[in-house]
Design an enzyme around this catalytic site. Structure first.
Site, PDB file in Angstrom:
ATOM      1  N   GLY A   1       1.061   5.454   1.777  1.00  0.00           N
ATOM      2  CA  GLY A   1       0.524   6.512   2.630  1.00  0.00           C
ATOM      3  C   GLY A   1       1.258   7.805   2.403  1.00  0.00           C
ATOM      4  N   GLY A   2       1.111   8.752   3.345  1.00  0.00           N
ATOM      5  CA  GLY A   2       1.763  10.048   3.220  1.00  0.00           C
ATOM      6  C   GLY A   2       3.271   9.946   3.229  1.00  0.00           C
ATOM      7  N   PHE A   3       3.826   8.955   3.939  1.00  0.00           N
ATOM      8  CA  PHE A   3       5.273   8.765   3.997  1.00  0.00           C
ATOM      9  C   PHE A   3       5.788   8.212   2.677  1.00  0.00           C
ATOM     10  CE2 PHE A   3       9.104   6.346   4.927  1.00  0.00           C
ATOM     11  CZ  PHE A   3       9.790   7.146   5.834  1.00  0.00           C
ATOM     12  N   GLY A   4       5.046   7.273   2.123  1.00  0.00           N
ATOM     13  CA  GLY A   4       5.470   6.629   0.888  1.00  0.00           C
ATOM     14  C   GLY A   4       4.937   5.217   0.813  1.00  0.00           C
TER      15      GLY A   4
ATOM     16  N   VAL B   1       4.687   1.033   0.975  1.00  0.00           N
ATOM     17  CA  VAL B   1       5.084   0.006   1.941  1.00  0.00           C
ATOM     18  C   VAL B   1       5.202  -1.323   1.199  1.00  0.00           C
ATOM     19  CG1 VAL B   1       4.522  -1.157   4.104  1.00  0.00           C
ATOM     20  CG2 VAL B   1       3.845   1.226   3.758  1.00  0.00           C
TER      21      VAL B   1
ATOM     22  N   LYS C   1       8.726   0.488   4.923  1.00  0.00           N
ATOM     23  CA  LYS C   1       8.104   1.752   4.515  1.00  0.00           C
ATOM     24  C   LYS C   1       9.195   2.619   3.880  1.00  0.00           C
ATOM     25  CE  LYS C   1       5.078   3.621   7.375  1.00  0.00           C
ATOM     26  NZ  LYS C   1       4.490   4.458   8.464  1.00  0.00           N
TER      27      LYS C   1
ATOM     28  N   GLY D   1       0.839  -1.192   0.000  1.00  0.00           N
ATOM     29  CA  GLY D   1       0.000   0.000   0.000  1.00  0.00           C
ATOM     30  C   GLY D   1       0.871   1.238   0.000  1.00  0.00           C
TER      31      GLY D   1
ATOM     32  N   ASP E   1      -3.614  10.626  14.724  1.00  0.00           N
ATOM     33  CA  ASP E   1      -4.093  10.134  13.427  1.00  0.00           C
ATOM     34  C   ASP E   1      -4.630   8.716  13.558  1.00  0.00           C
ATOM     35  OD1 ASP E   1      -4.717  10.452  10.758  1.00  0.00           O
ATOM     36  OD2 ASP E   1      -2.766   9.809  10.039  1.00  0.00           O
TER      37      ASP E   1
END
Length: 511
Positions: free
Chosen positions: A198-201, A203, A217, A196, A314
């Site tokens: 997310g905001g970090f990048g 995974v 991640k 998947g 969050d």
């Protein structure tokens, strides 16, 4: 430490002796040694330089890092000091393999730290001093990591092995992974291994050479929040350990890559089950109740039981991972804040979180506290009970939100009509009613009316506790088929939650 003056003198003598040996007598520019302080206490020391330096350069570096230690660490039972070109450590227990002369991870290699040119500008070394028993030292070292990341400089990190009985630091064995190891484990970050994003990048799933499954991640090149998240994740998860928190195994800072490595969770995240019309049937009531209780215990640990008081900021279904036995693990601490125990609330300079899960005082004014996490938990509970997503609510043809819909059913004495239809009548009525009651208390607009996580855990444990009936929740609207999707708070400063996804907002000025 008894006789601190004598101990400090012994530390200086040992490190000075090791500095001479490493600089001028060792081809590896590496030396270990020990000295007896008392009959029951032995002092152990280690120094090492990168081998791209001359003996004199190594000697100067070690003299600075070992000989000119700040007075703040004098008298400590152990300390770690390192710059880009040298490394120094001492402890009152053996931390290296004496038989083979093994050392902890060395400072950066010559490939990452080129020698300075004669007459040119030398690179400024960032020296980090870590008293191994000091929380302040931990904060310093990770703040320095963040600085190095922003400057894209290499850095080597060694986190001490925990002492027996050091319960809070049993997860301090956080490791630095080689980039080559993670590339091999993830098949060079192939799309087939992608779990998947997310905001970090993105995974990725990976498998280490010993067969251990991991989740990696990877910071995206264009991520605006990634460096901050990296600092938070390593700073917090290296210090925290609870069965309902995700386990950070380590990180990688090599070349242009910034990577976090976690224990792999076989059942991915809660939202992948809860909102899937086929998979949600695997979440029977027993599993749902177990997940709710596990999340509550994890939050209680963050708010009350850990040495650091943490506000997650969050909490949502996407950030609840499920292990092989469907046990919940709170993840993604990139937006988390360490909270001052002497304060009841704090104000964020920028609002970060996910629409629909934000407490009204935080969404509108940037005020956050343990009670803002409680609000998010209440939303989670109502989602788990109803099987409805907060930001994609479908309610009887009316343009109302999930919180309003749940409260009106409760108010009419029809709370169990909210239950996810996939459950049929296979659920415990008392437990379900308790969860709906508690969830509505958690999403009260007035934060003083929300329960603490300690009270929530007691309620979920089946204790008979007198609690008030919930009143109108935050973001309450009257259902009306002739109105649009106004889901804002009941005041002139309302904010509408009309998002159809769970995108985390990381930069939004307070209103």
């Amino acid at each position: 430490m008894p006789e601190p003056t004598r101990f400090e003198k012994l530390v200086s003598e040992l490190l000075n002796n090791l500095t001479e040996r490493a600089a001028y007598q060792s081809a590896r520019m590496f030396a270990t040694g020990e000295a007896e302080f008392m009959t029951t206490t032995t002092l152990y020391g280690l120094v090492q330089c990168t081998r791209d330096q001359s003996g004199d350069e190594c000697h100067r570096c070690l003299k600075v890092s070992a000989g000119d230690r700040p007075t703040a660490i004098l008298g400590k039972q152990g300390a770690l000091v390192f710059a880009y070109n040298c490394f120094t450590r001492y402890e009152i227990y053996p931390f290296y393999n004496e038989s083979v002369g093994a050392a902890p991870p060395p400072p950066p290699s010559e490939a990452s730290t080129p020698p300075a040119k004669e007459g040119g500008k030398r690179n400024h070394a960032v020296m980090i001093v870590l008293p191994v028993v000091s929380m302040v030292g931990t904060l310093i070292i990770f703040a320095a990591i963040f600085i190095c990341l922003k400057r894209r400089k290499s850095i080597t990190l060694f986190i001490r092995q925990p002492h027996v009985g050091d319960e809070e630091n049993q997860n301090d064995g956080c490791l630095l992974f080689d980039l080559s190891t993670l590339r091999t484990a993830t098949n060079n970050f192939s799309d087939a291994n992608k779990l998947g994003e997310g905001g970090f990048g993105p995974v990725y799933k990976g498998v280490l050479s010993n067969g251990q499954e991991i989740a990696v991640k990877r910071l995206s090149a264009g991520s605006r929040q990634g460096l901050l998240e990296f600092k938070n994740e390593v700073l917090l998860l290296a210090r925290l350990q609870h069965k309902n928190l995700v386990t950070l195994l380590g990180c990688c800072l090599e070349q242009e890559e910034t990577l976090l490595v976690y224990e792999f969770q076989h059942n991915t995240s809660l939202d992948k089950f809860l909102f899937d019309p086929m998979k949600n049937r695997l979440l029977d009531w027993g599993r749902r109740y177990k997940i709710i209780k596990g999340i509550a215990r994890g939050l209680l640990y963050l708010h009350e039981d850990s040495k650091l008081k943490i506000i997650h900021r969050d909490l949502k279904t996407h950030n609840i991972l499920l292990d092989q036995c469907m046990n919940p693990k709170i993840s993604d601490f990139g937006l988390a804040k360490v909270f001052d125990e002497n304060k009841t609330r704090a104000t964020a300079s920028k609002i970060a979180g996910t629409y629909g899960y934000m407490a009204p005082e935080y969404a509108m004014h940037g005020h956050f506290s343990t009670k803002s996490d409680v609000f998010s938990f209440g939303v989670l509970v109502l989602e788990i009970v109803t099987g409805q997503r907060i930001n994609d609510f479908q309610g009887s043809g009316h343009a109302e939100n999930l919180l309003s819909y749940a409260w009106k059913h409760w108010n009419k004495g029809k709370a169990l009509h909210l239950m996810d239809q996939s459950l049929g009548d296979q659920y415990d009525r008392q437990e379900a009613s308790r969860c709906i009651h508690m969830g509505l208390l958690c999403v009260q607009e007035d934060q003083t009316k929300r329960p603490s996580m300690e009270l929530v855990v007691l309620m979920l444990s089946g204790h008979s506790i007198a609690v008030s009936a919930p009143s109108v929740p935050a973001y309450f609207v009257q259902g009306n088929s002739n109105t649009g999707p106004d889901v804002g708070p009941r005041n002139r400063n309302s904010i509408s939650f009309v998002s159809r996804n769970d995108v985390t907002i990381s930069e939004m000025g307070p209103r």
